[in-house]
Design a protein around this motif. Sequence first.
Motif, mmCIF file in Angstrom:
data_model
loop_
_atom_site.group_PDB
_atom_site.id
_atom_site.type_symbol
_atom_site.label_atom_id
_atom_site.label_comp_id
_atom_site.label_asym_id
_atom_site.label_seq_id
_atom_site.Cartn_x
_atom_site.Cartn_y
_atom_site.Cartn_z
ATOM 1 N N SER A 1 0.859 -1.179 0.000
ATOM 2 C CA SER A 1 0.000 0.000 0.000
ATOM 3 C C SER A 1 0.896 1.230 0.000
ATOM 4 C CB SER A 1 -0.884 0.004 1.245
ATOM 5 O OG SER A 1 -1.775 -1.079 1.213
ATOM 6 N N THR B 1 3.442 0.506 3.070
ATOM 7 C CA THR B 1 3.273 -0.584 4.028
ATOM 8 C C THR B 1 3.474 -1.873 3.259
ATOM 9 O OG1 THR B 1 1.682 0.669 5.312
ATOM 10 C CG2 THR B 1 1.761 -1.691 5.684
ATOM 11 N N PRO B 2 4.486 -2.656 3.614
ATOM 12 C CA PRO B 2 4.752 -3.889 2.864
ATOM 13 C C PRO B 2 3.631 -4.907 3.033
ATOM 14 C CG PRO B 2 6.594 -3.299 4.306
ATOM 15 C CD PRO B 2 5.433 -2.450 4.705
ATOM 16 N N MET B 3 3.618 -5.870 2.130
ATOM 17 C CA MET B 3 2.635 -6.948 2.209
ATOM 18 C C MET B 3 3.028 -7.985 3.256
ATOM 19 S SD MET B 3 0.090 -6.444 0.255
ATOM 20 C CE MET B 3 -0.636 -8.060 0.021
ATOM 21 N N SER C 1 5.271 -7.000 8.698
ATOM 22 C CA SER C 1 6.179 -6.153 9.466
ATOM 23 C C SER C 1 5.442 -5.058 10.220
ATOM 24 C CB SER C 1 7.242 -5.539 8.566
ATOM 25 O OG SER C 1 6.644 -4.791 7.533
#
Lengths: 113, 114
Positions: A32, A93-95, A98
Amino acid sequence: GNSVTQMEGPVTLSEEAFLTINCTYTATGYPSLFWYVQYPGEGLQLLLKATKADDKGSNKGFEATYRKETTSFHLEKGSVQVSDSAVYFCALTPMDSSYKLIFGSGTRLLVRP
Amino acid sequence: KAGVTQTPRYLIKTRGQQVTLSCSPISGHRSVSWYQQTPGQGLQFLFEYFSETQRNKGNFPGRFSGRQFSNSRSEMNVSTLELGDSALYLCASSLDGRAPDTQYFGPGTRLTVL
């Protein structure tokens, strides 16, 4: 790894000029993407976001399109105002799990009357 | 809906002291994250909590710690303060902390270490 690269600032424009702030990212899958703005002495405010490829986020005249093929999320505004002077942060925001935002270094925008 | 609130807004401490910062998330948000902002390093992730559990931690020394309470409010603590800890500490809340969730930020706590 995941990272965000923004154009170096400061960007100085005259009122009513066209604004582009470049942002590219490195991440696996479909992160995202966000633009946050920080006015002097304040925290971060969400400006706009996009959550999948070809999505266009927009708010207050600002727009950015999620380009998967170029891994970019450039911020644009057709006519800037003095009140737009602030620092703009691109983030993702990583998939993965984290649970964190990864920010670019920020771009300071100064709009002169 | 009230936004994310942080207290205090400003703090001045001396080296070696410890400090506790507080964050109240938006109602209904269960994830709280903390970030440090400095001119040199930019915005760096400290840690994230969800349902009183730390799920992720950034690359900071053990002097930086945090916790979350059952009402989702969170605190972070910095012990044995160093000059380099002077920064704006930002708290953010979200529904569950995962993409595509949006994180909403508070106004920050400005910490100055003398």
